[in-house]
Design an enzyme around this catalytic site. Sequence first.
Site, short mmCIF file in Angstrom:
data_model
loop_
_atom_site.label_atom_id
_atom_site.label_comp_id
_atom_site.label_asym_id
_atom_site.label_seq_id
_atom_site.Cartn_x
_atom_site.Cartn_y
_atom_site.Cartn_z
N LYS A 373 0.75 -1.38 0.15
CA LYS A 373 0.03 -0.08 0.02
C LYS A 373 0.74 1.35 -0.01
CE LYS A 373 -0.45 0.35 4.90
NZ LYS A 373 -1.33 0.52 6.13
N LYS A 415 -7.15 5.59 -3.51
CA LYS A 415 -6.15 5.75 -4.53
C LYS A 415 -6.36 5.19 -5.80
CE LYS A 415 -2.88 7.05 -0.97
NZ LYS A 415 -3.96 7.36 -0.05
#
Length: 625
Positions: A373, A415
């Site tokens: 991540k 995102k």
Amino acid sequence: MLRKLSNRYASKWLVLLFDSCIVAFTFFLAYLIRYNFRIDFDFAMFIKQIPFVVLGAIISFLIVSSHKGVVRFTGFKDVVNIIIGVNILATMLIISTFMSRKYEFHNVFDIPGSIIYIHLLLNIFFLIGAKFFIKSVYRSLVTDYDVLSKVLIYGAGDSGMITYNAIINDAKSNIEVFGFIDDNDRKVGKKINLLNVYHPKKITKEFISKHEIDEVIISIQNISSNRLLQITSSLFALNLKVKIVPAVQNWIDGDLSIGQIKEIKIEDLLGREPINIDNPLLIDEYSGKTILVTGAAGSIGSELVRKLTNFKFKKIILLDNAESALYDLQQELERNQINNVHAIVADIRNMVRLDNLFNSYKPEIIFHAAAYKHVPLMEQNPFEAVSVNVRGTLNVVNLSVKHGVDKFILVSTDKAVNPTNVMGATKRIAEMIICCQKNLENCKTKFITTRFGNVLGSNGSVIPLFKKQIESGGPVTVTHKDIIRYFMTIPEASLLVLEAAAMGLGHEIFVFDMGKPVKIFDLAVNMITLSGLNYPDDIDIKIIGLRPGEKIYEELLIDGENTKPTYNEKIMIAKCKTIDIDNVEKLIKDLCLLGSNSQNIEIVSKIKEIVKEYNPNNSTYDVLN
């Protein structure tokens, strides 16, 4: 000596005896007042009436249990009990007098009505006064005035009064309430318990210095986060400590204690209301089920596991390749005596290993939280991002279909929406893998996606980073002065995922209404202030420029994703954007076939071919635009 005194309590029978003595004294005083302070009454008859009056008082106090109260903590409820008790006594004396006169009983029971009423008023005054006098004396004996803190209570309503009572009823609090703050003009200028109510504009640096105010306790129920942020910002500017009273539903047994008044936390200043889910459907959803959590040792995965342990599950399989973190979670669950939990060290990239695990444990629900991540790291290592976020997800998805898993819940991120970095683009591909399962025939598995913003306090997130920078003396680094982000807490994120699993019927993307985004620069200033320091005098903030692949702002929806509401107003459903499934599946297969010796630009170009809306930003991959 004082410490021993503070830990001792008077016997309830001693309190009853003390109250009875006061009643006897006030009875004599009532006679004196009635006869103009001369003993012109039948003193012998008075002596005979005393035992009857005291017995009546004992019965009355036993009925209302006023003797059971701790004198040093005397409060409003105790006052009410005393008033009820002495009224019961007065009623008993009036009835006895009436019966004595009507049926010519012994004249011991014949007490003049004027004396009964004078006695009633004296009892109220002396009993209540004695309790508060003892409370005041006790407080003066055990309070250490060298460390006394002077506070203002923000909120002059019911919650403010409850907070005031909680403070004054705790002899060990070492807190002096100086007054109240309220922006209601009808309250400003008035007094509550002889304390002034001030308008917020009155609270200046000069006022604080003059009266030596140390902190402010915010005691307003149902206060909006935006309002809270506004109030705390103005108080921080005055170099005041700020505490907050929790919501009434979090009070212990419905009562507020001073220990529940906490320092305000950064979670309180998110600028939105926290999500609360209380859905009985979750009990049915997870009871008796075998549940697999990938990435179980991570921030979201571990909190998901903790939440799941509240249900009567059959088994929980914790899968992660981070050995130490997984061991820590396993030990935590063992300490809490959680059974039927199996910790498995494995990698989702190993298809054979995963297949064996599916055969052994036969999971019915899968929460897929395993992922790389960190944006900057994945910009430099796109092969690893693809191997875990894409190939790993594809492995778990394919095995879910093969083994007939009931539900598969993907943990995604904002995102993934119009991504500008490798990490976000690979998470978008993971979402597309879920969408590709829509046309499968005879597929039992319901595929669900959850998408949310940044998580406060997660590993590597901005909050722990800022804390470390502040502890080391600064500066706090912010990439751009205008950068904004959506935030939620780890428990909120976990609740959203659990709710999505129960609510989902398949191929939805659950998006949380996260309110207004938070400006990271303002977040840094608030964290510095919450640490008891000042910006920029004590800790400065340094603007270092956007990192490769970083956006100034994030989004939660992709163009073409229409949302519809759910029964929880904070959760929306977005349908998967229409994609060419055959073409996407072919492109994803080609991407996964790229080896570790492939060039980064080659891997990223394949990613961009799949995710059309991916536009690399501020990185070496900008040439692909």
